[in-house]
Design a protein around this motif. Structure first.
Motif, PDB file in Angstrom:
ATOM      1  N   TYR A 262       2.000  -9.704  -1.755  1.00 29.46           N
ATOM      2  CA  TYR A 262       1.812  -8.301  -1.064  1.00 29.46           C
ATOM      3  C   TYR A 262       1.371  -8.225   0.145  1.00 29.46           C
ATOM      4  O   TYR A 262       0.251  -7.653   0.150  1.00 29.46           O
ATOM      5  CB  TYR A 262       1.241  -7.349  -2.239  1.00 29.46           C
ATOM      6  CG  TYR A 262       1.581  -7.369  -3.075  1.00 29.46           C
ATOM      7  CD1 TYR A 262       2.897  -6.625  -3.830  1.00 29.46           C
ATOM      8  CD2 TYR A 262       1.471  -7.447  -4.525  1.00 29.46           C
ATOM      9  CE1 TYR A 262       3.139  -5.819  -4.671  1.00 29.46           C
ATOM     10  CE2 TYR A 262       1.590  -7.457  -5.945  1.00 29.46           C
ATOM     11  CZ  TYR A 262       2.858  -6.939  -6.557  1.00 29.46           C
ATOM     12  OH  TYR A 262       3.630  -6.711  -7.344  1.00 29.46           O
ATOM     13  N   PRO A 263       1.732  -8.124   1.206  1.00 30.98           N
ATOM     14  CA  PRO A 263       1.636  -8.813   2.532  1.00 30.98           C
ATOM     15  C   PRO A 263       1.962  -7.027   3.122  1.00 30.98           C
ATOM     16  O   PRO A 263       2.826  -6.286   2.439  1.00 30.98           O
ATOM     17  CB  PRO A 263       2.279  -9.599   3.323  1.00 30.98           C
ATOM     18  CG  PRO A 263       3.904  -9.629   2.272  1.00 30.98           C
ATOM     19  CD  PRO A 263       3.196  -9.820   0.812  1.00 30.98           C
ATOM     20  N   GLN A 264       0.958  -6.978   4.334  1.00 35.88           N
ATOM     21  CA  GLN A 264       0.638  -5.409   5.093  1.00 35.88           C
ATOM     22  C   GLN A 264       2.434  -5.288   5.533  1.00 35.88           C
ATOM     23  O   GLN A 264       1.838  -6.506   6.496  1.00 35.88           O
ATOM     24  CB  GLN A 264      -0.235  -5.023   5.245  1.00 35.88           C
ATOM     25  CG  GLN A 264      -1.435  -5.261   4.290  1.00 35.88           C
ATOM     26  CD  GLN A 264      -1.584  -3.159   3.627  1.00 35.88           C
ATOM     27  OE1 GLN A 264      -0.434  -2.862   3.881  1.00 35.88           O
ATOM     28  NE2 GLN A 264      -1.971  -3.817   1.570  1.00 35.88           N
TER      29      GLN A 264
ATOM     30  N   LEU B 195      -0.003  -3.097  -2.878  1.00 37.79           N
ATOM     31  CA  LEU B 195       0.188  -2.575  -1.510  1.00 37.79           C
ATOM     32  C   LEU B 195      -0.580  -1.680  -0.690  1.00 37.79           C
ATOM     33  O   LEU B 195      -1.558  -2.176   0.609  1.00 37.79           O
ATOM     34  CB  LEU B 195       1.281  -2.515  -0.892  1.00 37.79           C
ATOM     35  CG  LEU B 195       2.601  -2.691  -0.936  1.00 37.79           C
ATOM     36  CD1 LEU B 195       3.906  -2.183  -0.326  1.00 37.79           C
ATOM     37  CD2 LEU B 195       2.257  -4.138  -0.225  1.00 37.79           C
ATOM     38  N   CYS B 196      -1.681  -1.511  -1.632  1.00 35.85           N
ATOM     39  CA  CYS B 196      -2.076  -0.078  -0.820  1.00 35.85           C
ATOM     40  C   CYS B 196      -4.035  -1.025  -1.296  1.00 35.85           C
ATOM     41  O   CYS B 196      -4.678   0.098  -0.749  1.00 35.85           O
ATOM     42  CB  CYS B 196      -2.114   1.460  -1.700  1.00 35.85           C
ATOM     43  SG  CYS B 196      -1.203   1.704  -1.494  1.00 35.85           S
ATOM     44  N   SER B 197      -4.247  -2.411  -1.547  1.00 36.88           N
ATOM     45  CA  SER B 197      -5.232  -3.021  -1.217  1.00 36.88           C
ATOM     46  C   SER B 197      -5.492  -3.361  -0.010  1.00 36.88           C
ATOM     47  O   SER B 197      -5.205  -3.727   1.154  1.00 36.88           O
ATOM     48  CB  SER B 197      -5.520  -4.010  -1.990  1.00 36.88           C
ATOM     49  OG  SER B 197      -4.810  -4.921  -2.034  1.00 36.88           O
TER      50      SER B 197
ATOM     51  N   ASP C 282      -9.811  -1.859  -3.741  1.00 37.57           N
ATOM     52  CA  ASP C 282      -8.498  -2.854  -4.645  1.00 37.57           C
ATOM     53  C   ASP C 282      -7.826  -1.810  -5.208  1.00 37.57           C
ATOM     54  O   ASP C 282      -8.368  -0.336  -4.737  1.00 37.57           O
ATOM     55  CB  ASP C 282      -9.078  -2.922  -6.122  1.00 37.57           C
ATOM     56  CG  ASP C 282     -10.009  -1.157  -6.699  1.00 37.57           C
ATOM     57  OD1 ASP C 282      -8.939  -0.664  -6.974  1.00 37.57           O
ATOM     58  OD2 ASP C 282     -10.429  -1.922  -7.803  1.00 37.57           O
ATOM     59  N   SER C 283      -6.707  -1.688  -5.465  1.00 39.53           N
ATOM     60  CA  SER C 283      -5.664  -0.779  -4.738  1.00 39.53           C
ATOM     61  C   SER C 283      -5.585   0.479  -5.917  1.00 39.53           C
ATOM     62  O   SER C 283      -4.958   1.688  -5.648  1.00 39.53           O
ATOM     63  CB  SER C 283      -4.628  -1.571  -5.115  1.00 39.53           C
ATOM     64  OG  SER C 283      -3.995  -2.160  -6.929  1.00 39.53           O
ATOM     65  N   ALA C 284      -6.384   0.106  -6.919  1.00 42.85           N
ATOM     66  CA  ALA C 284      -6.237   1.344  -8.230  1.00 42.85           C
ATOM     67  C   ALA C 284      -7.706   2.752  -7.507  1.00 42.85           C
ATOM     68  O   ALA C 284      -6.601   3.872  -7.883  1.00 42.85           O
ATOM     69  CB  ALA C 284      -7.033   0.802  -8.972  1.00 42.85           C
ATOM     70  N   ARG C 285      -8.739   2.398  -6.800  1.00 46.22           N
ATOM     71  CA  ARG C 285      -9.255   3.067  -6.299  1.00 46.22           C
ATOM     72  C   ARG C 285      -8.664   4.075  -5.513  1.00 46.22           C
ATOM     73  O   ARG C 285      -9.201   4.533  -4.909  1.00 46.22           O
ATOM     74  CB  ARG C 285     -10.552   2.195  -5.293  1.00 46.22           C
ATOM     75  CG  ARG C 285     -11.746   3.727  -4.989  1.00 46.22           C
ATOM     76  CD  ARG C 285     -13.427   2.066  -5.385  1.00 46.22           C
ATOM     77  NE  ARG C 285     -13.792   2.591  -4.390  1.00 46.22           N
ATOM     78  CZ  ARG C 285     -14.669   2.380  -3.487  1.00 46.22           C
ATOM     79  NH1 ARG C 285     -14.849   1.650  -3.277  1.00 46.22           N
ATOM     80  NH2 ARG C 285     -15.002   2.844  -2.064  1.00 46.22           N
TER      81      ARG C 285
ATOM     82  N   VAL D  97      -2.223  -4.010 -10.387  1.00 47.45           N
ATOM     83  CA  VAL D  97      -0.978  -4.142 -11.660  1.00 47.45           C
ATOM     84  C   VAL D  97       0.210  -5.671 -11.381  1.00 47.45           C
ATOM     85  O   VAL D  97       0.207  -6.501 -10.526  1.00 47.45           O
ATOM     86  CB  VAL D  97       0.572  -3.216 -10.826  1.00 47.45           C
ATOM     87  CG1 VAL D  97       1.767  -3.124 -12.149  1.00 47.45           C
ATOM     88  CG2 VAL D  97      -0.136  -2.391 -10.755  1.00 47.45           C
ATOM     89  N   LEU D  98       0.253  -6.046 -12.464  1.00 47.64           N
ATOM     90  CA  LEU D  98       0.368  -7.439 -12.937  1.00 47.64           C
ATOM     91  C   LEU D  98       2.048  -7.406 -13.394  1.00 47.64           C
ATOM     92  O   LEU D  98       1.997  -6.847 -14.604  1.00 47.64           O
ATOM     93  CB  LEU D  98      -0.588  -8.389 -14.129  1.00 47.64           C
ATOM     94  CG  LEU D  98      -1.775  -8.685 -12.733  1.00 47.64           C
ATOM     95  CD1 LEU D  98      -2.869  -9.097 -14.072  1.00 47.64           C
ATOM     96  CD2 LEU D  98      -1.912  -9.217 -11.569  1.00 47.64           C
TER      97      LEU D  98
END
Lengths: 238, 204, 554
Positions: free
Chosen positions: A129-131, B116-118, B123-126, B157-158
């Motif tokens: 998941y690279p930016q 991608l939002c981490s 973390d991406s959840a937050r 997500v895994l």
């Protein structure tokens, strides 16, 4: 014309001297997966999918960038090579953000094709998941870095066929990315002739025409070879 | 794994030899498209119904608790929250053959895009919760918090195989009904499907 | 060499190379020169007591002979720097870690003006180093024979020490073929890590069809813990230029480049100065030493990429292109810079050439061991008592280098392993320290000679962590051209994280080994092919540390 004869997976084959191993493999009616290689462009040996075994040598040879020579005994499909190729394809998937479901190239993507060819049903390597970004500054085309596999076909076709050298590679390692001009927005690069050859040869959905949406890309990788042949054989000059 | 071991007790009469397969389908973080495609099996569903007991499924069973001694389970979707994780661990314990059913289970696919939002230390959840429930809220902005009722998101997500061992991968977004049938039909007769070629393997 | 024969007129040699500079050599050198110029008067009287100060003024009035304070290259025992050697009628004494305030006291001792004997001089006594210890005694300086003796910024000093004598002789007396014959006979192999026979490489370039040829010095020394080439560049640059000029003559090149990493500013400065001085002396440029032989050499400075030490990437970089490797063949000896045959050797390889020509190839081949002739320079660092530079005959045991010369673990514990070859090499466990240091022996243990960095690892260091350290290096330094190196090293690093953090599974161990094999077999250049070596060698010799890191779930 002098000729070399060699053996590929047990089949004897004769090719013109100076041919690559890849040409010899294809002349023998066989195939190996490729991604960076494209007829008409200088080989770079970067994707490592076309590596083959040469009898008597410890090292694997990139078929695209190795010259065929007399008496060679080549193997293209051993268990070892199959294993390496599958890992290489998994590494490609894991290093970018490849989501076939909504990709413009879904169905015509060469990365998808090689995944099938090597039997990749999942990646054992975690996705990174690279930016990465999207450059939509060009009026007709877009570049989605998320789907780029750094094959450098665009770099080479623009340099070697179009002669504009708009594209190059910046940074290094996993930070590598294709850049336009002096790392400018593509649309601001005066050298770009908007010829679309980079879009034609891109093996994935990284470069695409703006009017194309999911699964609508129609790539033309054959055009690089056609142009090169036309130029060399002066086909359009009376 | 050897699929022949799925059969619990070999029967005597070849025609009636095979006990009915206990089949489950599970829906984790996905769009349910794989299950829709499963329903596109049309008349094959009748054959399937003859050959298997559907013991757990969001589209063909009312059972709420994943049963014991399941032979085959099709798992759609990625593992995105604590409920997904718990169910994945449970079904692995109770199932002989686990199939990652579709691209989300195999690669996290679209649900995985939230990864991608981490950012470092975040973390991406937050990120997605704050974006969805605070930044974009019109009124009464608040983060969902109802332990035991609303499952908490995992930090990342895994794909299923990063959580439990998976026995078979059935790619596609969704896998076509033909591909599903080609994968399931051999299982009914105790064979493993050949997952080869574009018709069986192509993602997307 | 550090210890010199007794001399009538005393002198001081102060190391002014990077290692000692970082330990304060520049203010010390200035203080020594000030004290020498002042006739020994301590500028601020710190060094000695009142009585001594009286003596000094008495001495100063006697106008002693001028004392030479020479700025020199590496004096070897870098860990004790800044180093100062005092040459006099009784031979050489060596001091380490002197502060500028002690300069006057040392100058007084040299001049015989000190009130206390050296052994009782509080400013000096604890700083004197034993030159009889094995670290110095077992060295065999050939490449480094002028390093620490000559002033690297004065070509007169190099000439007086014999530099360029072989170039002149070769140009007047030997044919290129005769030069190559000597190099072939010497058995010299490339010192950059690959160990390719130097004579064969020179022949390959020389025997290409007529046309332009280039000679290139690879001074892009980048292995962590390696500072051999830097010491030659900073300590005796003229020896390198002489070796390169001889090579250019032997292969028919009239143009060459020295590719130096930007992280070596002092080396670059001294190299440029040396080139300028050599041109002024007619030892570079047109009609060298009055012959028809001409050679232009230029310095090219790297931009901070380790991969540019790989020869094809280095050539791209010299040509002004992105520093990425390409598939070989063709080898640079066939098609290198701008398509012309190009001889690329490492600094130490070129620097070994003058002595080979002076003493003869057979003489050189008698040193070292079968298959690995001559001497090799190593830089010792890590968990070791004596950090520094050693030049030893090949074939010497690792134990002699690490324990006898290096003094072993500084805390008295046992050495755990020795890392050789940097990120391309591997770790050799303590129980194999009797292995001779030669190309084949190190390879057979899963490591490699490399360029000469030896990092000693103490008992407190976990090997998966060592492997992770080097993998992080390879991740950062991968050029990104081929996928096994660009993406495979990233995945290897993530796997190693799991071992370091004790949360790995048996499947991770399997994946680690499989991916190491793949990256090694399929990467395009040596950097990627060797990137798994630190993992593979620690797996081979310290596997229990990996299995002990498996979490409870496995």
């Amino acid at each position: 014309m002098s000729v070399v004869t060699l053996q590929v997976d047990g089949r004897d084959v004769a090719v013109p001297a100076g041919s690559t191993l890849l040409q010899a493999i294809r002349a023998a009616g066989l195939s190996v997966p490729t991604l960076c290689d494209l007829e008409g462009l200088e080989p770079v040996g970067a994707c490592r999918l076309c590596l083959v075994e040469l009898e008597g040598s410890q090292r694997l040879l990139p078929a695209c960038a190795s010259e065929a020579s007399e008496g060679q005994v080549i193997r293209t499909d051993t268990a070892q090579l199959q294993g390496y190729r599958r890992m290489a394809v998994e590494l490609f998937f894991a290093e970018g953000n490849h989501v076939c479901a909504f990709c413009v190239a879904n169905g015509t993507c060469e990365l998808q094709d090689v995944a099938v060819a090597v039997g990749m049903d999942h990646s054992r390597f975690p996705y990174q998941y690279p930016q990465r970004s999207v450059d939509a500054s060009h009026p007709r085309f877009s570049l989605d870095h998320n789907r780029c596999i750094l094959c450098t076909r665009c770099v080479r076709v623009c340099d070697q066929i179009e002669g504009a050298h708009v594209w190059d590679v910046a940074e290094r390692g996993s930070d590598c990315r294709i850049v336009a001009g002096l790392d400018q927005p593509w649309g601001e690069v005066d050298a770009c002739t908007s010829c679309g050859k980079c879009v034609d040869v891109c093996p994935t959905g990284a470069l695409f025409a703006k009017e194309d949406t999911t699964a609508e890309k129609h790539p033309h990788p054959e055009r690089a070879g056609q142009l090169r042949r036309a130029r060399e054989q002066r086909q359009w000059i009376s | 794994m050897d699929l022949m071991t799925i059969s619990a007790t070999p029967a005597q009469d070849p025609a009636q030899a095979r006990p009915r397969l206990r089949l489950a389908t599970v829906w984790l973080a996905g769009c349910s498209g794989c299950h829709m495609s499963f329903l596109d099996l049309d008349e094959f569903l009748f054959e399937l119904a003859e050959a298997v007991d559907i013991v757990y499924s969001p589209v063909a069973s009312d059972t709420k608790i994943y049963p014991e001694q399941v032979d085959v389970c099709l798992v759609e979707g990625a593992v995105a929250n604590v409920d997904n994780l718990e169910l994945a661990l449970t079904l692995r314990q109770r199932t002989a053959l686990v199939i990652s059913f579709g691209d989300c289970a195999i690669s996290a696919n679209v649900p995985g895009l939230r990864n991608l939002c981490s950012a470092p230390g975040r973390d991406s959840a937050r990120t997605v919760l704050e974006r969805g429930y605070l930044e974009l809220a019109d009124a009464s902005a608040q983060l969902p918090f109802a332990p035991g009722i609303v499952p908490e998101l995992l930090p990342k997500v895994l794909p299923l195989h990063e959580v439990i061992p998976v026995d078979l991968y059935l790619p596609g977004c969704p896998p076509s009904a033909e591909r599903i049938r080609a994968a399931i039909a051999p299982l009914l007769v105790g064979q493993r499907p050949r997952m080869e070629g574009a018709s069986m393997l192509r993602f997307g | 060499m550090v210890a010199l024969p007794p001399c009538e007129r005393p002198r001081l040699r102060c190391c002014a190379a990077s290692g000692c500079r970082s330990a304060g050599a520049r203010p010390l050198l200035a203080a020594l020169r000030a004290a020498a110029a002042a006739g020994g008067t301590a500028p601020d009287g710190i060094a000695a007591g009142d009585q001594a100060a009286d003596d000094i003024s008495a001495g100063a009035s006697a106008a002693p002979e001028p004392l030479e304070v020479r700025s020199v290259g590496c004096l070897r025992l870098c860990g004790e720097g800044p180093l100062v050697a005092w040459d006099g009628p009784e031979g050489t004494r060596l001091f380490g870690g002197l502060a500028p305030a002690a300069a006057a006291a040392l100058v007084d001792q040299v001049r015989g003006l000190a009130s206390l004997p050296l052994a009782a001089d509080p400013a000096l006594v604890s700083h004197q180093l034993d030159l009889e210890q094995p670290f110095f005694r077992l060295q065999r300086p050939l490449v480094l024979e002028g390093c620490g003796i000559v002033d690297p910024e004065r070509i007169e000093a190099a000439l007086a020490h014999g530099s360029y004598a072989q170039l002149r002789r070769v140009l007047h007396e030997l044919s290129p073929e005769a030069v190559r014959e000597q190099v072939r006979r010497s058995g010299l192999r490339g010192r950059g890590g690959g160990g390719y026979p130097t004579g064969l490489k020179w022949d390959t370039v020389a025997l290409q069809p007529p046309g332009r040829r280039y000679v290139v010095c690879n001074a892009d020394e980048g292995d962590p813990g390696a500072f051999m080439d830097r010491s030659v560049l900073e300590g005796d640059p003229h020896r390198l230029l002489e070796g390169m000029a001889i090579a250019a003559y032997a292969v028919g090149a009239d143009h060459g480049y020295l590719y130096v990493r930007a992280e070596y500013p002092l080396a670059i400065e001294r190299l440029r100065l040396a080139l300028q001085q050599a041109r002024q002396q007619g030892l570079l440029g047109p009609s060298i030493a009055g012959t028809a032989f001409a050679l232009e050499l230029e310095v090219r400075v790297g931009a901070g990429a380790y991969v540019c030490g790989e020869e094809t990437a280095l050539l791209h970089s010299i040509q002004g292109q992105r520093g990425i490797p390409r598939t070989r063949p063709p080898y640079p000896a066939q098609a290198g810079l701008w398509g012309a045959p190009t001889l690329i050797n490492n600094v130490e390889t070129f620097a070994a050439v003058p002595v080979i020509l002076r003493q003869g190839g057979d003489w050189y081949a008698a040193i070292g061991s079968e298959g690995s002739r001559g001497t090799k320079v190593f830089s010792l660092s890590g968990a070791i008592r004596h950090t520094g530079l050693v030049e030893v005959p090949m074939g010497i045991s690792l134990r002699t280098v690490v324990e006898t010369m290096g003094g072993g673990d500084p805390d008295g514990g046992a050495v755990k392993a020795v890392q050789t070859g940097g990120p391309s090499g591997g770790c050799i466990p303590a129980d194999l320290l009797d292995t001779p240091v030669d190309f084949e022996s190190l390879l057979s243990l899963g490591s490699m000679m490399g360029s000469g960095g030896m990092v000693v690892i103490g008992q407190g260091t976990a090997m998966p962590e060592v492997a992770r350290h080097f993998m992080a290096f390879s991740v950062n330094e991968s050029c990104g051209k081929c996928v096994p190196c660009r993406a495979g090293t990233v995945q290897l690093l993530a796997l190693l994280d799991r071992f370091v953090e004790q949360r790995a599974t048996a499947a991770d161990l399997e994946a680690l080994e499989a991916l190491c094999a793949m990256v090694k077999a399929t990467s395009l250049c040596g950097l990627g092919q060797a990137a798994p070596n630190p993992v593979l060698s620690t797996l081979r010799h310290f596997r229990q540390e990996y299995t002990a890191a498996l979490g409870p779930g496995s």
